[in-house]
Design a protein around this motif. Sequence first.
Motif, PDB file in Angstrom:
ATOM      1  N   SER A  81       0.716  -1.300  -0.176  1.00 60.96           N
ATOM      2  CA  SER A  81      -0.116  -0.335   0.008  1.00 60.96           C
ATOM      3  C   SER A  81       0.907   1.167   0.072  1.00 60.96           C
ATOM      4  O   SER A  81       1.900   1.519   0.746  1.00 60.96           O
ATOM      5  N   TRP A  82       0.573   2.223  -0.736  1.00 60.99           N
ATOM      6  CA  TRP A  82       1.090   3.634  -0.886  1.00 60.99           C
ATOM      7  C   TRP A  82       0.130   4.618   0.223  1.00 60.99           C
ATOM      8  O   TRP A  82      -0.923   4.489   0.076  1.00 60.99           O
ATOM      9  N   HIS A  83       1.033   5.391   0.841  1.00 60.31           N
ATOM     10  CA  HIS A  83       0.386   6.367   1.583  1.00 60.31           C
ATOM     11  C   HIS A  83       0.824   7.664   1.451  1.00 60.31           C
ATOM     12  O   HIS A  83       2.173   8.079   1.509  1.00 60.31           O
ATOM     13  N   ALA A  84      -0.257   8.490   1.061  1.00 60.13           N
ATOM     14  CA  ALA A  84       0.107  10.004   0.750  1.00 60.13           C
ATOM     15  C   ALA A  84       0.562  10.526   2.179  1.00 60.13           C
ATOM     16  O   ALA A  84      -0.272  10.470   3.268  1.00 60.13           O
ATOM     17  N   LEU A  85       1.480  11.317   2.213  1.00 63.37           N
ATOM     18  CA  LEU A  85       1.976  12.100   3.543  1.00 63.37           C
ATOM     19  C   LEU A  85       1.522  13.567   3.564  1.00 63.37           C
ATOM     20  O   LEU A  85       1.790  14.232   2.524  1.00 63.37           O
ATOM     21  N   PRO A  86       1.025  13.928   4.750  1.00 60.68           N
ATOM     22  CA  PRO A  86       1.039  15.324   4.990  1.00 60.68           C
ATOM     23  C   PRO A  86       2.245  15.965   4.906  1.00 60.68           C
ATOM     24  O   PRO A  86       3.260  15.441   4.967  1.00 60.68           O
ATOM     25  N   PRO A  87       2.178  17.266   4.663  1.00 58.54           N
ATOM     26  CA  PRO A  87       3.478  18.210   4.456  1.00 58.54           C
ATOM     27  C   PRO A  87       4.471  18.125   5.549  1.00 58.54           C
ATOM     28  O   PRO A  87       5.621  17.923   5.379  1.00 58.54           O
ATOM     29  N   ARG A  88       3.972  17.998   6.902  1.00 57.26           N
ATOM     30  CA  ARG A  88       4.740  18.185   8.045  1.00 57.26           C
ATOM     31  C   ARG A  88       5.301  16.665   8.144  1.00 57.26           C
ATOM     32  O   ARG A  88       6.614  16.469   8.551  1.00 57.26           O
ATOM     33  N   PHE A  89       4.452  15.637   7.962  1.00 63.51           N
ATOM     34  CA  PHE A  89       5.199  14.451   8.019  1.00 63.51           C
ATOM     35  C   PHE A  89       6.092  13.947   7.061  1.00 63.51           C
ATOM     36  O   PHE A  89       7.133  13.567   7.454  1.00 63.51           O
TER      37      PHE A  89
END
Length: 333
Positions: A81-89
């Motif tokens: 699975s691929w996970h989009a990351l929030p900018p801070r993360f």
Amino acid sequence: MRQVLVPLDIDPSLPPAGSVLVEKAGATMGTSWSARLMLPPGVRSELGAQMQDELDGIVDEMSHWEPGSVLGRYNRSEAGSWHALPPRFFAVLDYALQVHEASGGAYDPFAGALVNLWGFGPERRYNQPGFYAPAPGRVQETLSHRASLHPVLDRESRRLLQPGGALLDLSSVAKGYAVDRLAFCLEQHGVRHYVVEIGGELRGAGVKPGGEPWWVTVEGVPGCDSVPAVAALHGLAIATSGDYRRYFDHGAGRASHTLDPRSGYPIANDIASATVLHPQCMAADALSTTITVLGRDAGLAFADERGLATRLLLRRPRGLEELTTAAWRALLQ
């Protein structure tokens, strides 16, 4: 005689006329946070709530204690699975992986399985009844499993691959990043003179009332004598990694919460603490841990090569031995 560390570049600007000293505080990441700032005229004083919101958002993304955090959901997600990351993360993980590469694996944000194995994660805690240190075979099994995993950070798309069973732990970098975000929050609102702190990690800028810098005591080792030191946090942050924070007795020594991800075991190199001064607290946080894991010689070489102001305190039979880098000594007054 104490050491006094002062930055090489000092901005002589004073707070705007009419500025007042304001203090804010709260709780985050299992500890407390605080801020002392010179509030200029015309700037709204509701900054405490905004700072708390910033910290709460970081916890919601990066906490390995919260099952519903972005990190917690990633750790439980299915293989492939691929996970989009929030900018801070993304910013924190990207930096952590850069340190991982630069340190030859002495620093590893994907060491969560080892952290859990040794009782320093959210479950099966080292200080709870029934805990026991893992057997060597279990350590090797965990290392072998980690070596077979290949999480991928797609920097262009800011997404992260879960290969199946990879466990992130950002606890050695997220707190420093949170300190930086408190500073950013203040500067967004026109505050240029402040010191912010979370659980003993600090960052400062400008001066306090009277024009003096924000002086802080450099953390020592509890119960041990060492040369006292104070630092002027004027455009600087400070973080200390210490073997006295969380540990349990193991054999003839102590099992520290600072683990060497290369061996799978707690550090055993006599470093009681490593302190780093750096413009960014995120860097000071991660690099103090890295230097601790690398040990005396490799750690000092790593720090000197990068111009890091660093102090090591080593446990010796007759007390603590202090070692410092050239960049640390350059700050001494």
